[in-house]
Design a protein around this motif. Structure first.
Motif, PDB file in Angstrom:
ATOM      1  N   ILE A 101       5.708   4.842  -8.471  1.00  9.09           N
ATOM      2  CA  ILE A 101       6.249   4.808  -7.117  1.00  9.09           C
ATOM      3  C   ILE A 101       6.396   3.343  -6.718  1.00  9.09           C
ATOM      4  O   ILE A 101       5.446   2.565  -6.828  1.00  9.09           O
ATOM      5  CB  ILE A 101       5.330   5.540  -6.119  1.00  9.09           C
ATOM      6  CG1 ILE A 101       5.146   7.004  -6.518  1.00  9.09           C
ATOM      7  CG2 ILE A 101       5.888   5.420  -4.708  1.00  9.09           C
ATOM      8  CD1 ILE A 101       6.409   7.835  -6.494  1.00  9.09           C
ATOM      9  N   VAL A 102       7.593   2.972  -6.283  1.00 10.90           N
ATOM     10  CA  VAL A 102       7.877   1.586  -5.917  1.00 10.90           C
ATOM     11  C   VAL A 102       8.231   1.530  -4.431  1.00 10.90           C
ATOM     12  O   VAL A 102       9.164   2.188  -3.982  1.00 10.90           O
ATOM     13  CB  VAL A 102       9.048   1.018  -6.749  1.00 10.90           C
ATOM     14  CG1 VAL A 102       9.324  -0.433  -6.359  1.00 10.90           C
ATOM     15  CG2 VAL A 102       8.758   1.133  -8.245  1.00 10.90           C
ATOM     16  N   LEU A 103       7.473   0.747  -3.682  1.00  9.98           N
ATOM     17  CA  LEU A 103       7.738   0.547  -2.255  1.00  9.98           C
ATOM     18  C   LEU A 103       8.251  -0.867  -2.046  1.00  9.98           C
ATOM     19  O   LEU A 103       7.635  -1.834  -2.509  1.00  9.98           O
ATOM     20  CB  LEU A 103       6.470   0.746  -1.419  1.00  9.98           C
ATOM     21  CG  LEU A 103       5.697   2.061  -1.580  1.00  9.98           C
ATOM     22  CD1 LEU A 103       4.528   2.093  -0.591  1.00  9.98           C
ATOM     23  CD2 LEU A 103       6.599   3.263  -1.383  1.00  9.98           C
ATOM     24  N   ILE A 104       9.364  -0.997  -1.336  1.00  5.99           N
ATOM     25  CA  ILE A 104       9.955  -2.315  -1.101  1.00  5.99           C
ATOM     26  C   ILE A 104       9.684  -2.794   0.314  1.00  5.99           C
ATOM     27  O   ILE A 104       9.984  -2.103   1.289  1.00  5.99           O
ATOM     28  CB  ILE A 104      11.482  -2.278  -1.349  1.00  5.99           C
ATOM     29  CG1 ILE A 104      11.779  -1.964  -2.811  1.00  5.99           C
ATOM     30  CG2 ILE A 104      12.126  -3.607  -0.963  1.00  5.99           C
ATOM     31  CD1 ILE A 104      13.264  -1.943  -3.132  1.00  5.99           C
ATOM     32  N   LYS A 105       9.093  -3.986   0.402  1.00  7.02           N
ATOM     33  CA  LYS A 105       8.903  -4.695   1.677  1.00  7.02           C
ATOM     34  C   LYS A 105       8.320  -3.770   2.760  1.00  7.02           C
ATOM     35  O   LYS A 105       8.797  -3.724   3.896  1.00  7.02           O
ATOM     36  CB  LYS A 105      10.249  -5.275   2.148  1.00  7.02           C
ATOM     37  CG  LYS A 105      10.159  -6.328   3.240  1.00  7.02           C
ATOM     38  CD  LYS A 105       9.634  -7.653   2.742  1.00  7.02           C
ATOM     39  CE  LYS A 105       9.693  -8.730   3.809  1.00  7.02           C
ATOM     40  NZ  LYS A 105       9.201 -10.037   3.326  1.00  7.02           N
ATOM     41  N   THR A 106       7.267  -3.038   2.401  1.00  6.97           N
ATOM     42  CA  THR A 106       6.648  -2.122   3.360  1.00  6.97           C
ATOM     43  C   THR A 106       6.045  -2.912   4.515  1.00  6.97           C
ATOM     44  O   THR A 106       5.270  -3.845   4.314  1.00  6.97           O
ATOM     45  CB  THR A 106       5.564  -1.281   2.662  1.00  6.97           C
ATOM     46  OG1 THR A 106       6.131  -0.689   1.494  1.00  6.97           O
ATOM     47  CG2 THR A 106       5.057  -0.186   3.584  1.00  6.97           C
ATOM     48  N   TRP A 107       6.401  -2.515   5.732  1.00  9.75           N
ATOM     49  CA  TRP A 107       5.962  -3.244   6.911  1.00  9.75           C
ATOM     50  C   TRP A 107       4.585  -2.775   7.398  1.00  9.75           C
ATOM     51  O   TRP A 107       3.710  -3.577   7.692  1.00  9.75           O
ATOM     52  CB  TRP A 107       6.989  -3.087   8.031  1.00  9.75           C
ATOM     53  CG  TRP A 107       6.662  -3.884   9.254  1.00  9.75           C
ATOM     54  CD1 TRP A 107       6.006  -3.466  10.374  1.00  9.75           C
ATOM     55  CD2 TRP A 107       6.947  -5.279   9.476  1.00  9.75           C
ATOM     56  NE1 TRP A 107       5.868  -4.481  11.278  1.00  9.75           N
ATOM     57  CE2 TRP A 107       6.438  -5.615  10.750  1.00  9.75           C
ATOM     58  CE3 TRP A 107       7.588  -6.253   8.715  1.00  9.75           C
ATOM     59  CZ2 TRP A 107       6.546  -6.892  11.282  1.00  9.75           C
ATOM     60  CZ3 TRP A 107       7.697  -7.534   9.247  1.00  9.75           C
ATOM     61  CH2 TRP A 107       7.189  -7.828  10.511  1.00  9.75           C
ATOM     62  N   HIS A 108       4.396  -1.471   7.477  1.00  9.61           N
ATOM     63  CA  HIS A 108       3.139  -0.922   7.996  1.00  9.61           C
ATOM     64  C   HIS A 108       2.182  -0.635   6.845  1.00  9.61           C
ATOM     65  O   HIS A 108       2.465   0.198   5.978  1.00  9.61           O
ATOM     66  CB  HIS A 108       3.400   0.360   8.790  1.00  9.61           C
ATOM     67  CG  HIS A 108       4.255   0.138  10.005  1.00  9.61           C
ATOM     68  ND1 HIS A 108       3.798  -0.527  11.120  1.00  9.61           N
ATOM     69  CD2 HIS A 108       5.540   0.475  10.274  1.00  9.61           C
ATOM     70  CE1 HIS A 108       4.763  -0.582  12.034  1.00  9.61           C
ATOM     71  NE2 HIS A 108       5.830   0.013  11.531  1.00  9.61           N
ATOM     72  N   ALA A 109       1.040  -1.296   6.860  1.00  8.71           N
ATOM     73  CA  ALA A 109       0.070  -1.135   5.777  1.00  8.71           C
ATOM     74  C   ALA A 109      -0.411   0.309   5.653  1.00  8.71           C
ATOM     75  O   ALA A 109      -0.724   0.774   4.559  1.00  8.71           O
ATOM     76  CB  ALA A 109      -1.118  -2.067   6.006  1.00  8.71           C
ATOM     77  N   GLY A 110      -0.439   1.031   6.777  1.00  8.93           N
ATOM     78  CA  GLY A 110      -0.867   2.417   6.730  1.00  8.93           C
ATOM     79  C   GLY A 110       0.009   3.262   5.831  1.00  8.93           C
ATOM     80  O   GLY A 110      -0.457   4.232   5.213  1.00  8.93           O
ATOM     81  N   ASN A 111       1.294   2.912   5.721  1.00 16.65           N
ATOM     82  CA  ASN A 111       2.199   3.659   4.854  1.00 16.65           C
ATOM     83  C   ASN A 111       1.858   3.458   3.380  1.00 16.65           C
ATOM     84  O   ASN A 111       2.081   4.348   2.556  1.00 16.65           O
ATOM     85  CB  ASN A 111       3.648   3.245   5.113  1.00 16.65           C
ATOM     86  CG  ASN A 111       4.203   3.860   6.381  1.00 16.65           C
ATOM     87  OD1 ASN A 111       3.813   4.944   6.783  1.00 16.65           O
ATOM     88  ND2 ASN A 111       5.109   3.143   7.031  1.00 16.65           N
ATOM     89  N   ILE A 112       1.318   2.302   3.051  1.00 15.63           N
ATOM     90  CA  ILE A 112       0.889   2.063   1.675  1.00 15.63           C
ATOM     91  C   ILE A 112      -0.316   2.942   1.354  1.00 15.63           C
ATOM     92  O   ILE A 112      -0.388   3.564   0.280  1.00 15.63           O
ATOM     93  CB  ILE A 112       0.555   0.577   1.452  1.00 15.63           C
ATOM     94  CG1 ILE A 112       1.803  -0.285   1.679  1.00 15.63           C
ATOM     95  CG2 ILE A 112      -0.017   0.352   0.057  1.00 15.63           C
ATOM     96  CD1 ILE A 112       1.560  -1.786   1.582  1.00 15.63           C
ATOM     97  N   GLY A 113      -1.249   3.026   2.305  1.00 16.47           N
ATOM     98  CA  GLY A 113      -2.404   3.898   2.104  1.00 16.47           C
ATOM     99  C   GLY A 113      -2.006   5.360   2.010  1.00 16.47           C
ATOM    100  O   GLY A 113      -2.516   6.102   1.165  1.00 16.47           O
ATOM    101  N   ALA A 114      -1.089   5.791   2.885  1.00 16.40           N
ATOM    102  CA  ALA A 114      -0.626   7.184   2.865  1.00 16.40           C
ATOM    103  C   ALA A 114       0.079   7.495   1.546  1.00 16.40           C
ATOM    104  O   ALA A 114      -0.045   8.601   1.005  1.00 16.40           O
ATOM    105  CB  ALA A 114       0.307   7.434   4.040  1.00 16.40           C
ATOM    106  N   THR A 115       0.824   6.514   1.020  1.00 18.08           N
ATOM    107  CA  THR A 115       1.495   6.698  -0.265  1.00 18.08           C
ATOM    108  C   THR A 115       0.475   6.886  -1.382  1.00 18.08           C
ATOM    109  O   THR A 115       0.622   7.779  -2.230  1.00 18.08           O
ATOM    110  CB  THR A 115       2.389   5.487  -0.566  1.00 18.08           C
ATOM    111  OG1 THR A 115       3.478   5.468   0.359  1.00 18.08           O
ATOM    112  CG2 THR A 115       2.929   5.534  -1.987  1.00 18.08           C
ATOM    113  N   ALA A 116      -0.570   6.064  -1.397  1.00 14.90           N
ATOM    114  CA  ALA A 116      -1.611   6.188  -2.424  1.00 14.90           C
ATOM    115  C   ALA A 116      -2.257   7.569  -2.372  1.00 14.90           C
ATOM    116  O   ALA A 116      -2.501   8.201  -3.411  1.00 14.90           O
ATOM    117  CB  ALA A 116      -2.653   5.091  -2.245  1.00 14.90           C
ATOM    118  N   ARG A 117      -2.528   8.040  -1.170  1.00  8.73           N
ATOM    119  CA  ARG A 117      -3.152   9.360  -1.027  1.00  8.73           C
ATOM    120  C   ARG A 117      -2.212  10.461  -1.530  1.00  8.73           C
ATOM    121  O   ARG A 117      -2.646  11.376  -2.240  1.00  8.73           O
ATOM    122  CB  ARG A 117      -3.507   9.600   0.436  1.00  8.73           C
ATOM    123  CG  ARG A 117      -4.227  10.917   0.676  1.00  8.73           C
ATOM    124  CD  ARG A 117      -4.816  10.957   2.067  1.00  8.73           C
ATOM    125  NE  ARG A 117      -5.561  12.184   2.279  1.00  8.73           N
ATOM    126  CZ  ARG A 117      -6.402  12.388   3.296  1.00  8.73           C
ATOM    127  NH1 ARG A 117      -6.586  11.424   4.181  1.00  8.73           N
ATOM    128  NH2 ARG A 117      -7.046  13.525   3.408  1.00  8.73           N
TER     129      ARG A 117
END
Length: 240
Positions: A7-23
């Motif tokens: 899964i590749v996320l580009i220039k994610t602004w909200h850190a919470g979205n990175i955590g939600a993606t990991a989950r």
């Protein structure tokens, strides 16, 4: 488990979205997370939102560009709800998952998600082979990043469990970095044989490059194409 799908996320602004993606990834058996130039990472908010998936955050690969994230991938699928001037073949979420599970047996596969507000830029979507559209209510079809990741990860989990999904492909496809080298060779040849005017190139190269991404030549076919370009350059006295 689909261990060769990232899964590749580009220039994610909200850190919470990175955590939600990991989950979402860990829920569905995925583990490879690539972050392209994230705005805020590592982050306490990402860790908090990840729940028991902090191991995925700890092993996440942070890179400066999309090209660096997908260079060793032979299949790259971009998520986008917008039509593009140079369109890619479109997949449903189910088709995306089936193709990803099929091809990950040979080489890494990347599912690319863009920025929260504007998604993928045109030059980024043109680095993909396919575009996936997630069906939603036409009156409000916009999903947030975490939702989109969860849906595609779920479809991948289903496809990986299905007895109807083929286990592997017969002919391997070239990696992204190999296709980039071919496109650079194509561009140089187009200038060398004066097919394209350097001062007024227009969009011809963009369309040619999109054509070959849609066609998805195999590694053997790409080698034949490179030989054709070498012959064209040699005939015009421009071969290396």
């Amino acid at each position: 488990m689909s261990s060769n799908i990232r899964i590749v996320l580009i220039k994610t602004w909200h850190a919470g979205n990175i955590g939600a993606t990991a989950r979402a990834m860990k829920n569905m058996g995925l583990s490879e997370l690539y972050l392209v130039d994230p705005v805020d990472f590592p982050s306490e908010e990402a860790t908090s939102r990840a729940g028991q998936a902090t191991d995925i955050l700890q092993s996440a690969v942070v890179v400066p560009t999309l090209g660096a994230a997908i260079k060793d991938c032979a299949l790259v699928i971009g998520t986008s709800a917008r039509d593009r001037s140079i369109a890619l073949p479109a997949l449903t979420a189910e088709q995306c998952a089936e193709k990803a599970v099929l091809e990950q047996s040979k080489t890494p596969v990347a599912l690319v998600f863009g920025r929260e507000r504007m998604g993928l830029h045109n030059d980024e979507i043109q680095q993909c082979h396919f575009q996936v559209n997630i069906d939603a209510n036409k009156e409000y079809p916009v999903l947030n990043l975490g939702q989109a990741v969860q849906i595609l990860c779920y479809e991948i989990f289903k496809a990986s469990q299905s007895q109807n999904t083929p286990k592997s492909i017969e002919e391997p496809y070239p990696l992204h970095e190999d296709l980039v080298r071919f496109q650079e060779h194509l561009e140089q040849t187009a200038y060398d044989i004066e097919f394209i005017n350097r001062k007024h190139p227009g969009q011809t190269l963009d369309h040619l490059q999109a054509l070959f991404r849609r066609a998805r030549p195999t590694r053997k076919e790409l080698s034949i194409l490179r030989g054709f370009l070498n012959a064209a350059q040699k005939n015009h006295g421009k071969s290396d």
